[in-house]
Design a protein around this motif. Sequence first.
Motif, PDB file in Angstrom:
ATOM      1  N   GLY A  50       0.846  -1.202   0.000  1.00  0.00           N
ATOM      2  CA  GLY A  50       0.000   0.000   0.000  1.00  0.00           C
ATOM      3  C   GLY A  50       0.871   1.238   0.000  1.00  0.00           C
ATOM      4  N   PHE A  51       1.949   1.182  -0.819  1.00  0.00           N
ATOM      5  CA  PHE A  51       2.936   2.266  -0.908  1.00  0.00           C
ATOM      6  C   PHE A  51       3.583   2.536   0.442  1.00  0.00           C
ATOM      7  N   GLY A  52       3.722   1.494   1.248  1.00  0.00           N
ATOM      8  CA  GLY A  52       4.391   1.586   2.535  1.00  0.00           C
ATOM      9  C   GLY A  52       3.479   1.931   3.691  1.00  0.00           C
ATOM     10  N   ILE A  53       2.382   2.586   3.421  1.00  0.00           N
ATOM     11  CA  ILE A  53       1.483   3.028   4.488  1.00  0.00           C
ATOM     12  C   ILE A  53       0.767   1.840   5.112  1.00  0.00           C
ATOM     13  N   TRP A  54       0.175   0.985   4.276  1.00  0.00           N
ATOM     14  CA  TRP A  54      -0.539  -0.192   4.750  1.00  0.00           C
ATOM     15  C   TRP A  54       0.411  -1.093   5.547  1.00  0.00           C
ATOM     16  N   ALA A  55       1.618  -1.299   5.032  1.00  0.00           N
ATOM     17  CA  ALA A  55       2.578  -2.175   5.691  1.00  0.00           C
ATOM     18  C   ALA A  55       2.980  -1.627   7.061  1.00  0.00           C
ATOM     19  N   LEU A  56       3.230  -0.332   7.151  1.00  0.00           N
ATOM     20  CA  LEU A  56       3.632   0.273   8.414  1.00  0.00           C
ATOM     21  C   LEU A  56       2.521   0.183   9.461  1.00  0.00           C
ATOM     22  N   ILE A  57       1.322   0.555   9.071  1.00  0.00           N
ATOM     23  CA  ILE A  57       0.183   0.493   9.999  1.00  0.00           C
ATOM     24  C   ILE A  57      -0.080  -0.950  10.413  1.00  0.00           C
ATOM     25  N   ASP A  58      -0.024  -1.865   9.458  1.00  0.00           N
ATOM     26  CA  ASP A  58      -0.249  -3.278   9.745  1.00  0.00           C
ATOM     27  C   ASP A  58       0.797  -3.803  10.731  1.00  0.00           C
ATOM     28  N   GLY A  59       2.053  -3.423  10.547  1.00  0.00           N
ATOM     29  CA  GLY A  59       3.122  -3.848  11.444  1.00  0.00           C
ATOM     30  C   GLY A  59       2.922  -3.342  12.858  1.00  0.00           C
ATOM     31  N   ILE A  60       2.521  -2.074  12.986  1.00  0.00           N
ATOM     32  CA  ILE A  60       2.269  -1.495  14.311  1.00  0.00           C
ATOM     33  C   ILE A  60       1.104  -2.207  14.987  1.00  0.00           C
ATOM     34  N   ILE A  61       0.059  -2.488  14.224  1.00  0.00           N
ATOM     35  CA  ILE A  61      -1.096  -3.183  14.798  1.00  0.00           C
ATOM     36  C   ILE A  61      -0.709  -4.595  15.235  1.00  0.00           C
ATOM     37  N   PHE A  62       0.144  -5.279  14.466  1.00  0.00           N
ATOM     38  CA  PHE A  62       0.624  -6.596  14.891  1.00  0.00           C
ATOM     39  C   PHE A  62       1.298  -6.499  16.256  1.00  0.00           C
ATOM     40  N   LEU A  63       2.091  -5.461  16.468  1.00  0.00           N
ATOM     41  CA  LEU A  63       2.852  -5.329  17.707  1.00  0.00           C
ATOM     42  C   LEU A  63       1.997  -4.953  18.912  1.00  0.00           C
ATOM     43  N   VAL A  64       0.978  -4.122  18.730  1.00  0.00           N
ATOM     44  CA  VAL A  64       0.217  -3.627  19.881  1.00  0.00           C
ATOM     45  C   VAL A  64      -1.100  -4.365  20.123  1.00  0.00           C
ATOM     46  N   SER A  65      -1.584  -5.100  19.156  1.00  0.00           N
ATOM     47  CA  SER A  65      -2.872  -5.771  19.292  1.00  0.00           C
ATOM     48  C   SER A  65      -2.696  -7.173  19.858  1.00  0.00           C
ATOM     49  N   ASP A  66      -3.652  -7.595  20.657  1.00  0.00           N
ATOM     50  CA  ASP A  66      -3.624  -8.948  21.209  1.00  0.00           C
ATOM     51  C   ASP A  66      -4.601  -9.895  20.524  1.00  0.00           C
ATOM     52  N   ASP A  67      -5.251  -9.441  19.474  1.00  0.00           N
ATOM     53  CA  ASP A  67      -6.252 -10.297  18.835  1.00  0.00           C
ATOM     54  C   ASP A  67      -5.902 -10.669  17.397  1.00  0.00           C
ATOM     55  N   ARG A  68      -4.658 -10.486  16.984  1.00  0.00           N
ATOM     56  CA  ARG A  68      -4.253 -10.905  15.643  1.00  0.00           C
ATOM     57  C   ARG A  68      -4.128 -12.411  15.596  1.00  0.00           C
ATOM     58  N   THR A  69      -4.504 -12.995  14.475  1.00  0.00           N
ATOM     59  CA  THR A  69      -4.505 -14.451  14.349  1.00  0.00           C
ATOM     60  C   THR A  69      -3.673 -14.908  13.157  1.00  0.00           C
ATOM     61  N   ASP A  70      -3.343 -16.205  13.164  1.00  0.00           N
ATOM     62  CA  ASP A  70      -2.682 -16.793  12.008  1.00  0.00           C
ATOM     63  C   ASP A  70      -3.756 -17.287  11.037  1.00  0.00           C
ATOM     64  N   ALA A  71      -3.372 -17.969  10.001  1.00  0.00           N
ATOM     65  CA  ALA A  71      -4.307 -18.425   8.973  1.00  0.00           C
ATOM     66  C   ALA A  71      -5.302 -19.456   9.505  1.00  0.00           C
ATOM     67  N   GLN A  72      -4.976 -20.144  10.602  1.00  0.00           N
ATOM     68  CA  GLN A  72      -5.882 -21.130  11.182  1.00  0.00           C
ATOM     69  C   GLN A  72      -6.795 -20.512  12.230  1.00  0.00           C
ATOM     70  N   GLY A  73      -6.702 -19.219  12.438  1.00  0.00           N
ATOM     71  CA  GLY A  73      -7.570 -18.535  13.388  1.00  0.00           C
ATOM     72  C   GLY A  73      -7.090 -18.573  14.828  1.00  0.00           C
ATOM     73  N   ARG A  74      -5.861 -19.020  15.046  1.00  0.00           N
ATOM     74  CA  ARG A  74      -5.301 -19.066  16.396  1.00  0.00           C
ATOM     75  C   ARG A  74      -4.581 -17.748  16.713  1.00  0.00           C
ATOM     76  N   LYS A  75      -4.700 -17.274  17.945  1.00  0.00           N
ATOM     77  CA  LYS A  75      -4.056 -16.025  18.331  1.00  0.00           C
ATOM     78  C   LYS A  75      -2.544 -16.164  18.276  1.00  0.00           C
ATOM     79  N   LEU A  76      -1.883 -15.094  17.813  1.00  0.00           N
ATOM     80  CA  LEU A  76      -0.428 -15.090  17.765  1.00  0.00           C
ATOM     81  C   LEU A  76       0.131 -14.990  19.179  1.00  0.00           C
ATOM     82  N   ARG A  77       1.276 -15.620  19.381  1.00  0.00           N
ATOM     83  CA  ARG A  77       1.936 -15.575  20.686  1.00  0.00           C
ATOM     84  C   ARG A  77       2.506 -14.183  20.932  1.00  0.00           C
ATOM     85  N   GLY A  78       2.591 -13.802  22.203  1.00  0.00           N
ATOM     86  CA  GLY A  78       3.130 -12.497  22.597  1.00  0.00           C
ATOM     87  C   GLY A  78       4.612 -12.522  22.569  1.00  0.00           C
TER      88      GLY A  78
END
Length: 78
Positions: A50-78
Amino acid sequence: MAYPNQNPELSDKSKIVAGVLQILLGGLGIGRFYTGHIGMGIAQLLTCGGFGIWALIDGIIFLVSDDRTDAQGRKLRG
């Protein structure tokens, strides 16, 4: 093989690794490929994250969010 102390609802993928990959290499969709979201990874690859914007925002959300999941729907480890 399941271990007694392992939570089956948690992914074997780390949200920290996914977030850092997404911030550093998000233009290639690497963070999404890491979590198994192949379609999103291809979309980010084709749009340069997304011209860098989508990737940056997505990366920050991965780091601060506790509800991100993998492809099988399982929560990512902290």
